[in-house]
Each structure stands twice: as C-alpha cells, then as structure tokens.
Design an enzyme around this catalytic site. Structure first.
Site, short mmCIF file in Angstrom:
data_model
loop_
_atom_site.label_atom_id
_atom_site.label_comp_id
_atom_site.label_asym_id
_atom_site.label_seq_id
_atom_site.Cartn_x
_atom_site.Cartn_y
_atom_site.Cartn_z
N GLU A 46 84.54 -71.58 -0.78
CA GLU A 46 83.11 -71.38 -1.02
C GLU A 46 82.39 -72.72 -0.92
OE1 GLU A 46 80.14 -70.51 -4.78
OE2 GLU A 46 82.11 -69.56 -4.79
N ARG A 50 74.14 -76.52 -2.26
CA ARG A 50 73.43 -77.47 -3.12
C ARG A 50 73.16 -78.79 -2.41
NH1 ARG A 50 77.00 -76.80 -8.68
NH2 ARG A 50 76.65 -74.57 -8.99
N THR A 74 75.99 -70.24 -4.25
CA THR A 74 74.67 -70.60 -4.79
C THR A 74 73.56 -70.06 -3.90
OG1 THR A 74 75.76 -72.67 -5.46
CG2 THR A 74 73.45 -72.40 -6.06
N LYS A 134 80.86 -61.77 -9.53
CA LYS A 134 81.18 -63.09 -10.07
C LYS A 134 80.72 -63.11 -11.53
CE LYS A 134 79.57 -67.88 -9.49
NZ LYS A 134 78.83 -68.80 -8.57
#
Length: 215
Positions: A46, A50, A74, A134
């Site tokens: 993953e 960011r 994210t 998640k």
C-alpha cells in the site's frame, strides 16, 4: 447485497498476513522499499498518498514488479481515487468513509478497503455491500479487545486492522476470527529508511510473513 469486489478484496487480504504501508519520498526510495519488501515475501503493498511521489511511484512499481499487487492508501476523495486508478493502482484503501466517497467507492473498478472505527460505521458500510474493511486507527479505536467483540454481532465482516501495530500486536490481531491481515509500517520505519538499511527491511518482511493469518 454483496459488493462486487468482495472476492477480489478477500483474496488480496489473504495473500500475506501483513500489508506494508509505504510512505515514499521519491522514485529511488519507492524502488528500494518495494524490492526489499517483495524480497521478504510481502507482495501486497500500500502506497500512502501522503507525498508528491506517491502516484508516480505506484505507476513505476506496477511496471517494475508485476508479481506484486500495488495499491493506494489514504484515499480521501473521488479525485484521488481516479488519479490512483489512472496510475495503475490495483486496490484502494481509505482511513474512513464519507457519503461522497462512498458513492465513488461503489463505482470503483478495483477493490476498495474502506476504513471504520466503530460498529455503527461497519454496519453502515455493510448495508452498502462492503464485507471487507480496514479497522483504523486500530490501537486508538480499541485494539484487539474491541475488534474481537465485533466478531459475534458482525459475523459476516472481515477486517484489516491498521494503526499503531507492531509485530507482537500483529500476532494478536491475526489470531482473531474476523481478521484476514493487518496493515503496518514497522518494517519500513523512518529510521531504517533514512539509514538505508534495506537488509533490515527485508528481514522484517520475512518475519512478518511468518505471522500467518488463520485460514
């Protein structure tokens, strides 16, 4: 109702007990991290969105490591979803879910692992067809004890706890019946990456692979 990507999402969650959460600074960093993680046996990666290098890194790693499954984390809005898919992401992960993001997620052509922190959030997403979620931020949201308590009333759901997890805590999560894998970044900790200690990254990845999730 069953979300169209449930089987694919479960398959990638069960491919390895740990999904590394990578924060990449540039192309060289992304390649070095991925090479070490994959060398250690972790093939579902993953890349968190960011940093400015994230999307380019997804595109590059997808080409460089066809044996791996490279996803984007994210994801917080539909524009990021589209950008990640265009970059070649094979799956998407979000820290939570808003109404707008849910609308986009249901139209996604690739698996999506939405983030939840409470039973109510999990039930809401289940109503919209999601089974795989998640659990985030795992430790702050109640940890192993809380997630274990959801197994009874929410028997159809499968989780990937992420947030504040280390190898010892990962093992405890993986013993739960409603956990297929965990997400973590301990094997790509900033101290290791800054020191260029990719041998340690590979070693920790191998150790993470030994944390086998229950069948």
């Amino acid at each position: 109702m069953q979300y169209q990507h449930t089987d694919a999402t479960l398959a990638l969650m069960k491919q390895a007990p740990v999904i590394p959460v990578m924060q990449v600074a540039d192309a060289a960093d992304a390649l070095a991290q991925a090479k070490s993680l994959i060398g250690g046996g972790l093939t579902v990666l993953e890349i968190t969105l960011r940093t400015k290098a994230a999307l380019k890194s997804i595109e590059m790693l997808t080409r460089a490591f066809p044996e791996a499954i490279i996803g984007a984390g994210t994801v917080t809005d539909a524009d990021q979803m589209e950008a990640a898919i265009d970059a070649g992401a094979a799956f998407l992960v979000s820290p939570g879910m808003t109404r707008r993001l849910l609308k986009a997620a249901r139209k996604s052509p690739i698996p999506w692992l939405p983030g939840v922190a409470t039973a109510s959030e999990a039930m809401t997403l289940h109503e919209h067809g999601f089974r795989c979620m998640k659990f985030f931020p795992a430790e702050a949201a109640g940890g192993v004890k809380y997630l274990s308590s959801l197994a009874g009333p929410l028997q159809d759901l499968v989780f990937c706890p992420t947030g504040g997890i280390n190898p010892e805590k990962a093992k405890a999560y993986l013993e739960l019946s409603n956990v297929a894998c965990v997400g973590g970044s301990w094997m790509v900790a900033p101290a290791l990456i800054n020191a260029g200690d990719y041998a340690a990254v590979e070693r920790l990845a191998k150790e993470a692979c030994a944390l086998r999730a229950p069948v």
